[in-house]
Design an enzyme around this catalytic site. Sequence first.
Site, PDB file in Angstrom:
ATOM      1  N   SER A 133       0.904  -1.188  -0.084  1.00 14.64           N
ATOM      2  CA  SER A 133      -0.106   0.145  -0.149  1.00 14.64           C
ATOM      3  C   SER A 133       0.895   1.215  -0.050  1.00 14.64           C
ATOM      4  O   SER A 133       2.027   1.365   0.457  1.00 14.64           O
ATOM      5  CB  SER A 133      -0.726  -0.154   1.261  1.00 14.64           C
ATOM      6  N   TYR A 158      -1.873  -0.762  10.839  1.00 18.37           N
ATOM      7  CA  TYR A 158      -2.212  -1.541   9.643  1.00 18.37           C
ATOM      8  C   TYR A 158      -0.775  -1.339   8.404  1.00 18.37           C
ATOM      9  O   TYR A 158      -0.538  -2.144   7.930  1.00 18.37           O
ATOM     10  CB  TYR A 158      -3.511  -1.056   8.871  1.00 18.37           C
ATOM     11  N   LYS A 162       2.266  -3.567   6.667  1.00 21.38           N
ATOM     12  CA  LYS A 162       2.620  -3.829   5.321  1.00 21.38           C
ATOM     13  C   LYS A 162       4.139  -3.412   5.169  1.00 21.38           C
ATOM     14  O   LYS A 162       4.841  -4.107   4.293  1.00 21.38           O
ATOM     15  CB  LYS A 162       1.872  -2.790   4.371  1.00 21.38           C
ATOM     16  N   PHE A 187      -2.476   2.459  -4.546  1.00 21.90           N
ATOM     17  CA  PHE A 187      -2.957   3.968  -4.098  1.00 21.90           C
ATOM     18  C   PHE A 187      -4.565   3.871  -3.543  1.00 21.90           C
ATOM     19  O   PHE A 187      -4.596   2.803  -2.812  1.00 21.90           O
ATOM     20  CB  PHE A 187      -2.472   4.984  -5.057  1.00 21.90           C
ATOM     21  N   ASN A 188      -5.431   4.380  -4.118  1.00 21.72           N
ATOM     22  CA  ASN A 188      -6.734   4.254  -3.562  1.00 21.72           C
ATOM     23  C   ASN A 188      -7.907   3.619  -4.562  1.00 21.72           C
ATOM     24  O   ASN A 188      -8.410   4.363  -5.407  1.00 21.72           O
ATOM     25  CB  ASN A 188      -7.023   5.660  -2.920  1.00 21.72           C
ATOM     26  N   ARG A 302      -8.369  13.810  10.942  1.00 19.45           N
ATOM     27  CA  ARG A 302      -8.202  12.713  11.652  1.00 19.45           C
ATOM     28  C   ARG A 302      -6.744  12.662  11.877  1.00 19.45           C
ATOM     29  O   ARG A 302      -6.098  12.934  10.922  1.00 19.45           O
ATOM     30  CB  ARG A 302      -8.776  11.542  11.120  1.00 19.45           C
ATOM     31  N   ASP A 305      -3.956  11.354   9.396  1.00 19.05           N
ATOM     32  CA  ASP A 305      -4.442  11.257   7.840  1.00 19.05           C
ATOM     33  C   ASP A 305      -3.341  12.466   7.095  1.00 19.05           C
ATOM     34  O   ASP A 305      -2.842  13.256   7.768  1.00 19.05           O
ATOM     35  CB  ASP A 305      -5.805  12.038   7.653  1.00 19.05           C
TER      36      ASP A 305
HETATM   37  N1  LIG Z   1      -8.874  -1.233  -0.665  1.00 15.81           N
HETATM   38  C1  LIG Z   1      -7.916  -0.538  -0.267  1.00 15.81           C
HETATM   39  O1  LIG Z   1      -7.930   0.638  -0.250  1.00 15.81           O
HETATM   40  C2  LIG Z   1      -6.297  -1.085  -0.330  1.00 15.81           C
HETATM   41  C3  LIG Z   1      -5.303  -0.191  -0.365  1.00 15.81           C
HETATM   42  C4  LIG Z   1      -3.969  -0.735  -0.365  1.00 15.81           C
HETATM   43  C5  LIG Z   1      -3.712  -1.919  -0.146  1.00 15.81           C
HETATM   44  N2  LIG Z   1      -4.978  -2.919   0.132  1.00 15.81           N
HETATM   45  C6  LIG Z   1      -4.536  -4.436   0.277  1.00 15.81           C
HETATM   46  O2  LIG Z   1      -5.044  -5.089  -0.675  1.00 15.81           O
HETATM   47  C7  LIG Z   1      -5.537  -6.093  -0.251  1.00 15.81           C
HETATM   48  C8  LIG Z   1      -6.802  -6.483  -0.406  1.00 15.81           C
HETATM   49  O3  LIG Z   1      -7.678  -5.658   0.077  1.00 15.81           O
HETATM   50  P1  LIG Z   1      -9.333  -5.164  -0.248  1.00 15.81           P
HETATM   51  O4  LIG Z   1      -9.665  -4.028  -0.424  1.00 15.81           O
HETATM   52  O5  LIG Z   1      -9.880  -6.339  -1.158  1.00 15.81           O
HETATM   53  O6  LIG Z   1      -9.648  -5.921   1.235  1.00 15.81           O
HETATM   54  P2  LIG Z   1     -10.659  -7.097   1.711  1.00 15.81           P
HETATM   55  O7  LIG Z   1     -11.072  -6.655   3.144  1.00 15.81           O
HETATM   56  O8  LIG Z   1     -12.069  -6.804   1.011  1.00 15.81           O
HETATM   57  O9  LIG Z   1     -10.154  -8.435   1.166  1.00 15.81           O
HETATM   58  C9  LIG Z   1      -9.344  -9.198   1.913  1.00 15.81           C
HETATM   59  C10 LIG Z   1      -9.654 -10.599   2.195  1.00 15.81           C
HETATM   60  O10 LIG Z   1      -8.919 -11.067   2.859  1.00 15.81           O
HETATM   61  C11 LIG Z   1      -9.613 -12.089   3.616  1.00 15.81           C
HETATM   62  N3  LIG Z   1      -8.693 -12.496   4.922  1.00 15.81           N
HETATM   63  C12 LIG Z   1      -8.212 -11.644   5.845  1.00 15.81           C
HETATM   64  N4  LIG Z   1      -7.630 -12.606   6.659  1.00 15.81           N
HETATM   65  C13 LIG Z   1      -7.422 -13.870   6.198  1.00 15.81           C
HETATM   66  C14 LIG Z   1      -6.870 -14.778   6.704  1.00 15.81           C
HETATM   67  N5  LIG Z   1      -6.279 -14.895   8.034  1.00 15.81           N
HETATM   68  N6  LIG Z   1      -7.045 -16.066   5.918  1.00 15.81           N
HETATM   69  C15 LIG Z   1      -7.911 -15.818   4.853  1.00 15.81           C
HETATM   70  N7  LIG Z   1      -8.488 -14.882   4.421  1.00 15.81           N
HETATM   71  C16 LIG Z   1      -8.317 -13.772   5.123  1.00 15.81           C
HETATM   72  C17 LIG Z   1     -10.970 -11.383   4.252  1.00 15.81           C
HETATM   73  O11 LIG Z   1     -11.839 -12.127   4.658  1.00 15.81           O
HETATM   74  C18 LIG Z   1     -11.079 -10.570   2.741  1.00 15.81           C
HETATM   75  O12 LIG Z   1     -12.164 -11.204   1.983  1.00 15.81           O
HETATM   76  C19 LIG Z   1      -5.070  -6.204   1.399  1.00 15.81           C
HETATM   77  O13 LIG Z   1      -3.950  -6.851   1.646  1.00 15.81           O
HETATM   78  C20 LIG Z   1      -5.208  -4.842   1.688  1.00 15.81           C
HETATM   79  O14 LIG Z   1      -4.340  -4.487   2.850  1.00 15.81           O
HETATM   80  C21 LIG Z   1      -6.027  -2.384  -0.021  1.00 15.81           C
END
Ligand SMILES: NC(=O)c1ccc[n+]([C@@H]2O[C@H](COP(=O)([O-])OP(=O)(O)OC[C@H]3O[C@@H](n4cnc5c(N)ncnc54)[C@H](O)[C@@H]3O)[C@@H](O)[C@H]2O)c1
Length: 361
Positions: A133, A158, A162, A187-188, A302, A305
């Site tokens: 991230s 969090y 990462k 990014f977002n 916040r 942020d």
């Molecule tokens: N969405 C964002 O804004 C964003 C930004 C940067 C990075 N990320 C990273 O991208 C990845 C996916 O994000 P997302 O938005 O799809 O989140 P999400 O929560 O929708 O997806 C993550 C999935 O992992 C599963 N999970 C969590 N812990 C687990 C475990 N121990 N065993 C098995 N499954 C598990 C959850 O049930 C969930 O379905 C994450 O690693 C997140 O940190 C997301």
Amino acid sequence: MTQFKTILVTGGAGYIGSHCVVDLLEAGYDVVAIDNFANAVEDEEGSPALQRAEEITGKPITFYKADLLDKPQINDIFDKHNVDCVIHFAALKAVGESMQQPLLYYQNNLLGMLNLLEIMRSHNCYQMVFSSSCTVYGEPEHLPITETHPTGSITNVYGRTKYFIEEMLKDLSAADDKWNIISLRYFNPVGAHPSGLIGEDPTKEFTNLMPFMAQVALGKKPVLTVFGSDYNTPDGTGIRDYIHVMDLARGHVAALSLLSSSHIKLRVYNLGTGRGVSVKELVSVFERVTKTKIPLKYEARRLGDITAMWADATLAKNELGWTTRHSVEEMCTDFWRWQTMNPNGYPKKIKKSVIVINGKS
Ligand SMILES: NC(=O)c1ccc[n+]([C@@H]2O[C@H](COP(=O)([O-])OP(=O)(O)OC[C@H]3O[C@@H](n4cnc5c(N)ncnc54)[C@H](O)[C@@H]3O)[C@@H](O)[C@H]2O)c1
């Protein structure tokens, strides 16, 4: 190097995972997805998001309800499938929750990753794409942010998970030449698949801007709270680099192509559009394309942020041959299609209640 066939996707039932699975199937890969439903909807047959991904592509997905903290369970899955590469999405990602429950986050995100890497090694699978991230950069020292920007001065747990994982991957790749890893710093991510069949439907409490805004537009929430209107930005609200989730998904397919054709050991890429958009700008595009009105309420900034952040995605363009294709308008239109077609998200599993009379059910 050999062409990959089977990709194991952790967190495949989640938001980004389910969209990426669609692109992987369309690119011809076989997908084995796992998820423990910590933050994804589950129904009688498993994951409605992945069932719909099958519907979109007309291709089957092998799915396991499995937890990365349950090593024997994950080991069994690797025993059953010849996994060529892992895309590791599974993580907990709520910043606020991570501050209240740091041990939960360190256990799930760090231990989950450690278990996965050990099992991969024992199955001779050394190829991975990791979901990192832009939060690893902390408060930017310069904009746009390149991959060489310092990392680690992060204000939340969090983000630190990462960062720690990226450090772990550096050590691993330095110690053992077999590893071939790409860490993608998103990014977002916003938006949804253009079919409106899959989208973002978290089961945990969320504060993400676009899902929240859509709830307000649907009349399910009264007002959108904007945190901070006195930032040093043209309109006073925070600036982010919003990226369409389908562009992000395509970035993973591009990463797989590089991993399958070259031994790069460990590389990091920003996935962003390279353009910063303020909260107010995003709201006004959303209002325009959805023909809705979003009442806003301003509150104090916040803690932690960041004022403004957007990517320099030149490295991904040069080395992965990847650039974004979707506009902010499309991000809003596609998200709104998903929300209006599925105002309550995916169909939820109905918990059967058991009535006990005189000790008999
Ligand atoms: N969405 C964002 O804004 C964003 C930004 C940067 C990075 N990320 C990273 O991208 C990845 C996916 O994000 P997302 O938005 O799809 O989140 P999400 O929560 O929708 O997806 C993550 C999935 O992992 C599963 N999970 C969590 N812990 C687990 C475990 N121990 N065993 C098995 N499954 C598990 C959850 O049930 C969930 O379905 C994450 O690693 C997140 O940190 C997301």
